[in-house]
Design a protein around this motif. Structure first.
Motif, PDB file in Angstrom:
ATOM      1  N   LEU A 148     -53.846   5.625  82.637  1.00 60.72           N
ATOM      2  CA  LEU A 148     -53.554   6.944  82.060  1.00 60.72           C
ATOM      3  C   LEU A 148     -54.802   7.626  81.509  1.00 60.72           C
ATOM      4  CD1 LEU A 148     -50.148   6.426  80.201  1.00 60.72           C
ATOM      5  CD2 LEU A 148     -50.602   7.939  82.137  1.00 60.72           C
ATOM      6  N   ALA A 149     -55.870   6.875  81.336  1.00 60.09           N
ATOM      7  CA  ALA A 149     -57.096   7.483  80.821  1.00 60.09           C
ATOM      8  C   ALA A 149     -57.599   8.589  81.745  1.00 60.09           C
ATOM      9  CB  ALA A 149     -58.171   6.416  80.641  1.00 60.09           C
ATOM     10  N   SER A 177     -46.730   0.238  86.597  1.00 55.52           N
ATOM     11  CA  SER A 177     -45.813  -0.798  86.090  1.00 55.52           C
ATOM     12  C   SER A 177     -46.336  -2.212  86.307  1.00 55.52           C
ATOM     13  CB  SER A 177     -44.446  -0.647  86.752  1.00 55.52           C
ATOM     14  OG  SER A 177     -44.557  -0.755  88.164  1.00 55.52           O
ATOM     15  N   ASP A 178     -47.379  -2.363  87.127  1.00 56.08           N
ATOM     16  CA  ASP A 178     -47.969  -3.691  87.302  1.00 56.08           C
ATOM     17  C   ASP A 178     -48.584  -4.155  85.986  1.00 56.08           C
ATOM     18  OD1 ASP A 178     -47.210  -3.399  89.902  1.00 56.08           O
ATOM     19  OD2 ASP A 178     -49.221  -2.927  90.650  1.00 56.08           O
ATOM     20  N   THR A 179     -48.606  -5.466  85.779  1.00 54.02           N
ATOM     21  CA  THR A 179     -49.090  -6.012  84.513  1.00 54.02           C
ATOM     22  C   THR A 179     -50.419  -6.734  84.707  1.00 54.02           C
ATOM     23  OG1 THR A 179     -47.797  -8.031  84.866  1.00 54.02           O
ATOM     24  CG2 THR A 179     -46.776  -6.264  83.583  1.00 54.02           C
ATOM     25  N   PRO A 219     -49.047  -3.368  80.757  1.00 52.82           N
ATOM     26  CA  PRO A 219     -48.879  -2.464  81.901  1.00 52.82           C
ATOM     27  C   PRO A 219     -50.228  -1.858  82.296  1.00 52.82           C
ATOM     28  CG  PRO A 219     -47.257  -2.002  80.192  1.00 52.82           C
ATOM     29  CD  PRO A 219     -48.242  -2.946  79.595  1.00 52.82           C
ATOM     30  N   GLN A 220     -50.474  -1.784  83.599  1.00 58.69           N
ATOM     31  CA  GLN A 220     -51.727  -1.191  84.067  1.00 58.69           C
ATOM     32  C   GLN A 220     -51.831   0.284  83.679  1.00 58.69           C
ATOM     33  OE1 GLN A 220     -54.221  -2.663  85.310  1.00 58.69           O
ATOM     34  NE2 GLN A 220     -53.495  -4.607  86.160  1.00 58.69           N
ATOM     35  N   TYR A 258     -51.087   7.849  91.210  1.00 59.37           N
ATOM     36  CA  TYR A 258     -51.464   6.436  91.285  1.00 59.37           C
ATOM     37  C   TYR A 258     -50.869   5.657  90.115  1.00 59.37           C
ATOM     38  CZ  TYR A 258     -54.414   2.308  91.842  1.00 59.37           C
ATOM     39  OH  TYR A 258     -54.877   1.025  92.016  1.00 59.37           O
ATOM     40  N   THR A 259     -50.874   6.278  88.941  1.00 61.53           N
ATOM     41  CA  THR A 259     -50.316   5.623  87.765  1.00 61.53           C
ATOM     42  C   THR A 259     -48.807   5.435  87.908  1.00 61.53           C
ATOM     43  OG1 THR A 259     -52.040   6.611  86.375  1.00 61.53           O
ATOM     44  CG2 THR A 259     -50.107   5.751  85.252  1.00 61.53           C
TER      45      THR A 259
END
Length: 224
Positions: A170-171, A155-157, A164-165, A149-150
């Motif tokens: 990434l958590a 790359s969406d902001t 970056p989302q 999903y990441t």
């Protein structure tokens, strides 16, 4: 010659059982003092624990400060800070991941022991090992799909700051790996003899109490 009262025999059985429990707990405590230091006492592991706790406190303080600043600007200065909401929402994800990791390291996760608590110490460890592998497998599944999903949407902001989302997404994969390793580390940690002894005593107490009650009833019937 009158026979002893039932409650007196029960009291005597309870006192004897309490004395045996105290002696076994003391012996387990002395045995624990002779064991070598556990893994969590090593320098690198202590560093991981302190770092995770400091990171969790920092994230929580940051969220509180952002929300307080936004509320102050909105209601006192009539100038809300729009970007605080998106940053605080993203930090909540990191806070949840760090909190679960700390709970696993401290063995403070919510555990239901209604059934497992009645098993023997060896069987409890086997069930714990099985559940550890199940948990690690579930975390691996979650981490894999969170990583995909990441890669797709990272790359969406964000609307205000243009971050970056992936900064927040990434958590989940990182946390899944860290929590899985913490679960495995707990399983490989040397057993605590005092904890095992208390578990065994709890099981024995649950099984001995009905027998004591039956003994008291039998004594009452005999005296009658």
């Amino acid at each position: 010659m009158s026979s002893p009262e039932p409650h007196e025999s029960l009291r005597g059985a309870d006192e004897a059982r309490a004395a045996r429990m105290a002696a076994r707990i003391a012996a387990a405590g002395r045995k624990a003092e002779l064991l070598p230091p556990v893994r969590s006492q090593r320098r690198i592991v202590r560093l991981v624990d302190y770092t995770s706790e400091a990171l969790g406190a920092l994230i929580l303080a940051s969220i509180l400060l952002l929300l307080f600043a936004n509320a102050t600007g909105r209601y006192l200065l009539n100038r809300p800070i729009g970007w605080t909401q998106e940053v605080a929402t993203g930090l909540v994800v990191w806070l949840a991941v760090v909190g679960v990791f700390i709970s696993v390291r401290r063995r403070d996760l919510i555990v239901v022991r209604v059934i497992v608590g009645r098993l023997s110490g060896r069987l409890q460890r086997r069930v714990h090992a099985l559940m550890t592998f199940v948990g690690v497998g579930a975390l691996g599944y979650l981490g894999w799909y969170a990583w995909e999903y990441t890669e797709t949407f990272g790359s969406d902001t964000t609307p205000y700051l243009g971050l970056p989302q992936a900064t927040f997404f990434l958590a989940i994969p990182i946390g899944a790996v860290a929590i899985g390793l913490a679960l495995l580390a707990n399983m490989l940690r040397p057993p605590d003899p005092l904890e095992d002894e208390l578990s065994a005593l709890n099981t024995a107490q649950n099984s001995d109490h009905p027998a004591a009650v039956r003994d008291g009833q039998d004594g009452q019937e005999e005296s009658g």
